[in-house]
Design an enzyme around this catalytic site. Structure first.
Site, PDB file in Angstrom:
ATOM      1  NE  ARG A  77      -3.466  -2.277   2.875  1.00  0.00           N
ATOM      2  CZ  ARG A  77      -3.140  -3.387   3.525  1.00  0.00           C
ATOM      3  NH1 ARG A  77      -1.938  -3.493   4.084  1.00  0.00           N
ATOM      4  NH2 ARG A  77      -4.003  -4.387   3.639  1.00  0.00           N
ATOM      5  CE  LYS A 123      -6.352  -0.428   4.812  1.00  0.00           C
ATOM      6  NZ  LYS A 123      -7.618  -0.716   4.095  1.00  0.00           N
ATOM      7  CG  HIS A 139      -4.467   0.329  -4.071  1.00  0.00           C
ATOM      8  ND1 HIS A 139      -3.804   0.368  -2.867  1.00  0.00           N
ATOM      9  CD2 HIS A 139      -5.417  -0.622  -3.926  1.00  0.00           C
ATOM     10  CE1 HIS A 139      -4.354  -0.494  -2.024  1.00  0.00           C
ATOM     11  NE2 HIS A 139      -5.325  -1.124  -2.648  1.00  0.00           N
ATOM     12  NE  ARG A 176      -2.754  -3.765  -1.306  1.00  0.00           N
ATOM     13  CZ  ARG A 176      -2.262  -4.495  -0.295  1.00  0.00           C
ATOM     14  NH1 ARG A 176      -0.953  -4.571  -0.128  1.00  0.00           N
ATOM     15  NH2 ARG A 176      -3.059  -5.138   0.524  1.00  0.00           N
ATOM     16  CG  HIS A 208      -5.911  -8.772   1.675  1.00  0.00           C
ATOM     17  ND1 HIS A 208      -6.237  -9.149   0.392  1.00  0.00           N
ATOM     18  CD2 HIS A 208      -5.592  -7.445   1.594  1.00  0.00           C
ATOM     19  CE1 HIS A 208      -6.131  -8.113  -0.421  1.00  0.00           C
ATOM     20  NE2 HIS A 208      -5.741  -7.065   0.285  1.00  0.00           N
ATOM     21  CE1 TYR A 211      -5.956  -7.622  -6.707  1.00  0.00           C
ATOM     22  CE2 TYR A 211      -6.125  -8.666  -4.556  1.00  0.00           C
ATOM     23  CZ  TYR A 211      -5.857  -7.558  -5.332  1.00  0.00           C
ATOM     24  OH  TYR A 211      -5.504  -6.373  -4.733  1.00  0.00           O
TER      25      TYR A 211
END
Length: 335
Positions: A159, A184, A256, A259, A282, A291
């Site tokens: 990110r 995150k 992004h 990414r 994630h 994806y």
């Protein structure tokens, strides 16, 4: 009536960063949502934002605010749902501070998220990535820095906040080279690096100089690289790459997308969505499933693995042209 100001102050300054451990970036995003809400509410009620009361933020006002940001500010359903999520998180905090507002808060919690079309996210193919990475002038200090930044962002699937927040102390160029990333939710992950990526980082470190900041990447003034700064760098080199790669012409390339491109290429190589989720950091694998919708190879393998049903074949015989014309000329009798 309970003033709103002390509640939002305790929520933003104590509850989010200290009790829940939210990152500064998350706190900033929440604060922006509340600035929009309180400005709208103050204008609607005709008072100052500092004089608002929590009882005035009822479900009807929240619904009007959500309509406002969609119609007046042009926000999409995704942004609308993010603003609503921030409001609901704040209201859960208010439940313990103002028990008398439980009924009002329950009505706000009942506001549903808005369903919307989930389009395929845009990504770059390897030819386009290569063109962008080859765009910087490697005979200059900033060109070496730009190549290293973009290469690391793509290869590690970072990110933009993770890229500009990467620390010198978390980079190891010993065999095997790796980078410790703080993602995150304050979740750390250690990512091995391609030798080509490590080579670009070594080249940058030889030119970085004695800059007194812990961040890996700095701007021309020696201060930490910002999100806006990297977005500018990427857009500049994407425009330059479009001269040799026609498919990039007229496109706006965001960090992004690098990414996303890493995720798609990794999925095509491993055919394992769990490895992609682990690489990207994630927390929920359902986030990574987007994806699967992007990559056609997964669906082609599914088609090839299934034996199609055997069907009876026939041959269509066209009617005689004269008979067909007569049938067309016949009209039904009047009723």
């Amino acid at each position: 009536m309970t003033l709103l100001a002390p509640l939002i102050t305790g929520f933003m300054r104590d509850y989010m960063p200290r009790q829940r451990g939210y990152s500064p970036h998350s706190c900033e995003a929440y604060a922006y949502s509340f600035r929009l809400l309180f400005a709208f509410a103050a204008k609607r009620i005709r008072t100052m934002p500092s004089q608002l009361h929590i009882e005035q933020l009822d479900a009807a006002l929240i619904l009007d605010f959500l309509v406002h940001i969609e119609r007046e500010r042009g926000n999409g359903a995704t942004t609308r749902n993010l603003r609503l999520a921030a409001i609901k998180t704040f209201m859960r905090y208010v439940e313990y501070q103002v028990p008398s507002a439980l009924e009002q808060i329950g009505q706000i919690h009942a506001i549903p998220v808005k369903r919307h079309d989930q389009k395929l996210i845009r990504h770059l193919i390897m030819v386009e990535v290569r063109a962008i990475l080859n765009a910087p002038d490697l005979t200059t200090r900033l060109g070496v820095r730009d190549r290293a930044m973009m290469h690391l962002c793509f290869a590690a699937g970072l990110r933009v906040s993770e890229l500009v927040g990467a620390m010198m102390a978390n980079l190891s160029l010993q065999r095997p080279p790796s980078l410790l990333v703080l993602g995150k939710g304050r979740k750390e992950r250690c990512l091995p690096l391609w030798k080509e990526t490590a080579a670009d980082l070594r080249a940058w470190l030889t030119l970085r100089g004695s800059v007194r900041v812990p961040e890996l990447f700095v701007n021309a003034e020696g201060t930490p690289m910002t999100r806006a700064g990297f977005e500018y760098v990427l857009e500049k080199h994407a425009r330059a790459a479009a001269e040799t790669c026609p498919s990039l012409r007229g496109r706006s390339i965001s960090p992004h997308q690098l990414r996303h491109s890493c995720a798609v290429i990794m999925l095509q190589a491993t055919h394992d969505i769990r490895k992609v989720a682990l690489w990207l950091g994630h927390a929920d694998i359902r986030t990574t499933e987007v994806y699967l919708r992007m990559d056609p190879t997964e669906k082609l393998e599914a088609v090839e693995a299934v034996v199609p049903p055997e069907l009876r074949r026939g041959r269509f015989k066209a009617p005689d042209a004269l008979i067909a014309s007569l049938l067309a000329d016949i009209s039904p009798p009047p009723a």
